[in-house]
Design an enzyme around this catalytic site. Structure first.
Site, PDB file in Angstrom:
ATOM      1  N   ARG A 159     -51.956  44.016  13.829  1.00 34.66           N
ATOM      2  CA  ARG A 159     -53.113  44.566  12.190  1.00 34.66           C
ATOM      3  C   ARG A 159     -51.767  43.989  10.537  1.00 34.66           C
ATOM      4  O   ARG A 159     -52.608  43.833   9.586  1.00 34.66           O
ATOM      5  CB  ARG A 159     -52.478  46.288  12.326  1.00 34.66           C
ATOM      6  CG  ARG A 159     -51.049  46.214  12.434  1.00 34.66           C
ATOM      7  CD  ARG A 159     -50.792  48.128  12.803  1.00 34.66           C
ATOM      8  NE  ARG A 159     -51.064  48.982  11.351  1.00 34.66           N
ATOM      9  CZ  ARG A 159     -50.550  50.232  11.858  1.00 34.66           C
ATOM     10  NH1 ARG A 159     -50.493  51.280  13.000  1.00 34.66           N
ATOM     11  NH2 ARG A 159     -50.647  50.940  10.841  1.00 34.66           N
TER      12      ARG A 159
ATOM     13  N   ARG B  91     -48.350  65.318  15.005  1.00 39.44           N
ATOM     14  CA  ARG B  91     -47.623  63.964  15.613  1.00 39.44           C
ATOM     15  C   ARG B  91     -46.253  63.457  16.062  1.00 39.44           C
ATOM     16  O   ARG B  91     -45.449  64.022  14.905  1.00 39.44           O
ATOM     17  CB  ARG B  91     -48.106  62.473  15.479  1.00 39.44           C
ATOM     18  CG  ARG B  91     -48.145  61.236  16.321  1.00 39.44           C
ATOM     19  CD  ARG B  91     -48.501  59.713  16.124  1.00 39.44           C
ATOM     20  NE  ARG B  91     -47.897  59.785  14.843  1.00 39.44           N
ATOM     21  CZ  ARG B  91     -48.369  58.022  13.752  1.00 39.44           C
ATOM     22  NH1 ARG B  91     -48.929  57.454  14.335  1.00 39.44           N
ATOM     23  NH2 ARG B  91     -46.764  57.601  12.912  1.00 39.44           N
TER      24      ARG B  91
ATOM     25  N   CYS C  62     -58.296  60.005  13.362  1.00 32.07           N
ATOM     26  CA  CYS C  62     -56.952  60.125  12.068  1.00 32.07           C
ATOM     27  C   CYS C  62     -56.631  58.160  11.692  1.00 32.07           C
ATOM     28  O   CYS C  62     -56.235  58.280  11.441  1.00 32.07           O
ATOM     29  CB  CYS C  62     -56.297  60.503  12.917  1.00 32.07           C
ATOM     30  SG  CYS C  62     -55.565  59.592  13.997  1.00 32.07           S
TER      31      CYS C  62
ATOM     32  N   GLU D 223     -55.102  55.216  21.808  1.00 30.80           N
ATOM     33  CA  GLU D 223     -54.265  54.036  20.721  1.00 30.80           C
ATOM     34  C   GLU D 223     -54.179  52.661  21.368  1.00 30.80           C
ATOM     35  O   GLU D 223     -54.182  51.930  21.590  1.00 30.80           O
ATOM     36  CB  GLU D 223     -53.252  54.004  20.156  1.00 30.80           C
ATOM     37  CG  GLU D 223     -52.930  55.017  18.818  1.00 30.80           C
ATOM     38  CD  GLU D 223     -51.984  55.714  18.721  1.00 30.80           C
ATOM     39  OE1 GLU D 223     -51.278  55.485  18.138  1.00 30.80           O
ATOM     40  OE2 GLU D 223     -50.884  56.439  19.437  1.00 30.80           O
TER      41      GLU D 223
ATOM     42  N   ASN E   1     -56.217  52.614  14.568  1.00 28.83           N
ATOM     43  CA  ASN E   1     -55.675  50.989  13.925  1.00 28.83           C
ATOM     44  C   ASN E   1     -54.904  50.522  14.841  1.00 28.83           C
ATOM     45  O   ASN E   1     -55.622  49.398  15.638  1.00 28.83           O
ATOM     46  CB  ASN E   1     -54.500  51.849  12.801  1.00 28.83           C
ATOM     47  CG  ASN E   1     -54.780  52.095  11.434  1.00 28.83           C
ATOM     48  OD1 ASN E   1     -56.524  52.256  11.447  1.00 28.83           O
ATOM     49  ND2 ASN E   1     -54.223  52.705  10.724  1.00 28.83           N
ATOM     50  N   ASP E   2     -54.227  51.000  15.833  1.00 30.15           N
ATOM     51  CA  ASP E   2     -53.209  50.885  16.736  1.00 30.15           C
ATOM     52  C   ASP E   2     -54.659  50.467  17.941  1.00 30.15           C
ATOM     53  O   ASP E   2     -53.857  49.512  19.329  1.00 30.15           O
ATOM     54  CB  ASP E   2     -52.430  52.093  17.697  1.00 30.15           C
ATOM     55  CG  ASP E   2     -50.976  51.323  16.728  1.00 30.15           C
ATOM     56  OD1 ASP E   2     -50.957  50.194  16.984  1.00 30.15           O
ATOM     57  OD2 ASP E   2     -49.746  52.000  17.000  1.00 30.15           O
TER      58      ASP E   2
ATOM     59  N   ARG F 122     -47.534  63.063  10.156  1.00 26.33           N
ATOM     60  CA  ARG F 122     -46.411  61.813  10.813  1.00 26.33           C
ATOM     61  C   ARG F 122     -45.607  62.455  10.580  1.00 26.33           C
ATOM     62  O   ARG F 122     -44.503  62.585   9.453  1.00 26.33           O
ATOM     63  CB  ARG F 122     -46.301  60.036  10.377  1.00 26.33           C
ATOM     64  CG  ARG F 122     -48.246  59.497   9.547  1.00 26.33           C
ATOM     65  CD  ARG F 122     -47.939  58.373   9.556  1.00 26.33           C
ATOM     66  NE  ARG F 122     -49.506  58.169   9.745  1.00 26.33           N
ATOM     67  CZ  ARG F 122     -50.108  57.881   8.194  1.00 26.33           C
ATOM     68  NH1 ARG F 122     -50.069  58.684   7.657  1.00 26.33           N
ATOM     69  NH2 ARG F 122     -51.427  56.941   8.436  1.00 26.33           N
TER      70      ARG F 122
ATOM     71  N   HIS G 230     -49.274  47.621   5.570  1.00 20.92           N
ATOM     72  CA  HIS G 230     -48.515  48.154   4.090  1.00 20.92           C
ATOM     73  C   HIS G 230     -49.321  48.696   3.774  1.00 20.92           C
ATOM     74  O   HIS G 230     -49.314  50.135   2.882  1.00 20.92           O
ATOM     75  CB  HIS G 230     -47.251  48.215   5.100  1.00 20.92           C
ATOM     76  CG  HIS G 230     -46.367  48.704   5.988  1.00 20.92           C
ATOM     77  ND1 HIS G 230     -45.194  47.079   6.177  1.00 20.92           N
ATOM     78  CD2 HIS G 230     -46.318  49.905   7.125  1.00 20.92           C
ATOM     79  CE1 HIS G 230     -44.849  48.332   7.369  1.00 20.92           C
ATOM     80  NE2 HIS G 230     -45.606  49.186   7.469  1.00 20.92           N
TER      81      HIS G 230
END
Length: 556
Positions: free
Chosen positions: A449, A325, A486, A415, A438-439, A288, A186
């Site tokens: 993460r 998304r 993304c 992902e 990321n995922d 998002r 974050h």
């Protein structure tokens, strides 16, 4: 004497200044028993403190806007968790004070989170921050946090809670360095959104003496201790030259030989749109939508409320592309009305598209709202599903889109490794792919993460991750369809060149990163990007991959 420490650079830029430490004191109340007959009063005090902290977190989110707002609203929901509050009430009934009841109940919940697998262990810092805020309010003492200073400084912390990161003043906080966290934590995401240079996962950062002058290089991850006057001048010159080059770079993203690479923005809601427009984003590559659902974890927002929010973003890019998304709930974004409370490992459970397929009315309402929001607008609307595992998932999502008459392209996020490996099959059902690196890294390397100790495995330069990107891009090219990125990988200018060389057709990132990526892409031809990608994939580690790509692009 000048010394260099190395962590993980997560937000571009250079900052030079004295360090100040974030207060992280743990407030532990006494275990004294309360007098008979006062339990009801103590329970009311606890509830009032919880409500006040939740309201403060939401207010901070409203001020910060965008991605920060979604993070803080999730933290507010954590504070008001019904089971947690029931445990507080039980402890007070048994004789604990409000302060002690909150402290012990949160400690028990903390143990559950820490034992629930690495994915949820990353939320412990958020939980500790909520606990400290509630206990501080009950004890009538200030909450340790961002230090008071009239002079600009570099902030050092073990980790930064979202409530603090979201409201950092960039005119005072030159940059920040944390011992924990990773490139997709974050704090890292919010730092990029702010445009503040930042380094995470730097062991020993909090051991530096207050006032030590440091130079933070948010690109390389290097922290220089006590740089001399000459070195400081050199760093400032380089930063000024880079800033001038960024200012001179404008227009659509493209390589030196004219190969188009659309540069899009990641946004968390309407509040992020002005920064995206100012940065010259050619559209939105990741919208998002969770921010709408975090205001009330008990029920979904109305269709009309969703239409209003979506249209604000769509109207900002009248000739551009906006990729939405659909709701990505579950795991670290639980919603009471959707997310099972008893999953042994939420990261591998019912989340993303799986949640929506179990609650088709939520997906149908969201898709209808998107269809209404786009009516009469020339925008190129695209809608994608998170956590697609195979062709069956992709087909179910495409069928739901068609059922509401949605006039948009339907896509799938990649992902999960299975989606990259079977991308050709998935593309039989959808019109585009979007790689959420990321995922994808998290699931490829079994590395949470949010855990700083695993930052090495979250590095998007890992050759195995590049192999999966290449597999998806190759499948899309063979099908004559697009494949964008993304994830936060797209915000690394050098890696952006490699991704382009792998065949990625668009890059979406935090708005602050767009000028850096645009300027770097413009220096190299597509052939150079392809060569750099091949060199990176041939390496055996993330560090070697970066060095190999750099060597190719520098002509060494």
């Amino acid at each position: 004497m000048e010394k260099t420490l190395r962590g993980v650079g997560v937000s571009h830029g250079v900052a030079i200044g004295p360090v100040r430490h974030m207060g992280t004191a743990v407030l532990e109340p006494t275990a004294d028993r309360i007098p008979d007959g006062t339990a009801e009063h103590e329970q009311a005090r606890a509830q009032q403190a919880v409500d006040a902290v939740a309201a403060d977190l939401i207010a901070r989110g409203n001020l910060a806007g965008g991605e920060a707002q979604a993070v803080l609203e999730a933290q507010a929901l954590m504070a008001q968790d019904p089971e947690l509050m029931a445990d507080v009430a039980r402890r007070i009934t048994a004789g604990s004070s409000a302060e002690r009841g909150v402290y012990d109940a949160f400690a028990a919940y903390r143990e559950l989170l820490a034992a629930a697998g690495e994915y949820l262990a990353g939320r412990v810092a958020d939980l500790d921050d909520v606990r400290n805020r509630i206990v501080a309010r009950l004890m009538g003492v200030p909450m340790p946090g961002v230090p008071d200073s009239d002079e600009p400084y570099v902030l050092l912390a073990r980790d930064l809670a979202p409530a603090d990161t979201a409201l950092l003043d960039p005119t005072l906080v030159l940059g920040f360095v944390t011992e924990e966290g990773g490139p997709t934590s974050h704090s890292a995401i919010l730092a990029r959104a702010m445009g503040v240079p930042a380094i995470v996962a730097l062991p020993g950062a909090t051991g530096l003496a207050e006032g030590t002058v440091v130079a933070v290089d948010g690109s390389s991850g290097e922290l220089l201790l006590e740089p001399g006057a000459e070195r400081q001048a050199e760093l400032r010159r380089a930063a000024a030259e880079r800033k001038a080059a960024l200012a001179a770079s404008s227009g659509p993203g493209r390589t030196a030989d004219g190969h188009a690479v659309p540069l899009l923005a990641n946004v968390g809601g309407p509040a992020d749109v002005p920064a995206a427009v100012e940065a010259g984003a050619e559209g939105v590559g990741l919208f998002r939508t969770e921010f709408l659902f975090l205001d009330d974890s008990q029920k979904a927002p109305t269709e009309d409320a969703q239409v209003t929010a979506y249209r604000q973003v769509l109207e900002a890019f009248p000739q551009g592309r906006v990729v939405v998304r659909v709701l990505d709930a579950g795991a670290d974004k639980p919603l009471d009305f959707l997310t099972p409370a008893d999953e042994p490992n939420p990261a591998l459970g019912v989340r993303g598209l799986r949640t929506l397929l179990e609650h088709p009315e939520v997906l149908e309402t969201q898709l209808r709202a998107l269809a209404r929001a786009a009516e009469g607008l020339p925008v190129q609307l695209e809608v994608m599903a998170p956590m697609v595992a195979d062709r069956a998932d992709a087909g179910a999502f495409a069928a739901a889109c068609r059922a509401v008459g949605l006039a948009a392209k339907f896509g799938a996020m990649v992902e999960i490794p299975s989606a990259a490996l079977r991308a050709r099959s998935i593309l039989q059902e959808v019109e585009f792919l979007s790689l959420g690196t990321n995922d994808l890294a998290q699931y490829t390397f079994a590395a949470d993460r949010q855990v700083g100790a695993l930052a090495r495995l979250q590095d998007p330069w890992q050759p195995a991750l590049l192999d999966l990107v290449a597999a998806a891009a190759d499948a899309a090219k063979a099908a004559g369809k697009s494949c964008g990125v993304c994830g936060e990988a797209a915000s690394d200018p050098l890696l952006a060149c490699v991704l382009t060389g792998l065949g990625v057709t668009s890059l979406s990132m935090g708005s602050a990163s767009i000028p850096y990526v645009r300027a770097t892409l413009a220096k190299y031809s597509l052939a150079q990007c392809v060569s750099a990608a091949g060199a990176a994939r041939a390496a055996d580690s993330a560090e070697e991959a970066r060095a190999a790509a750099q060597q190719v692009l520098s002509g060494e």
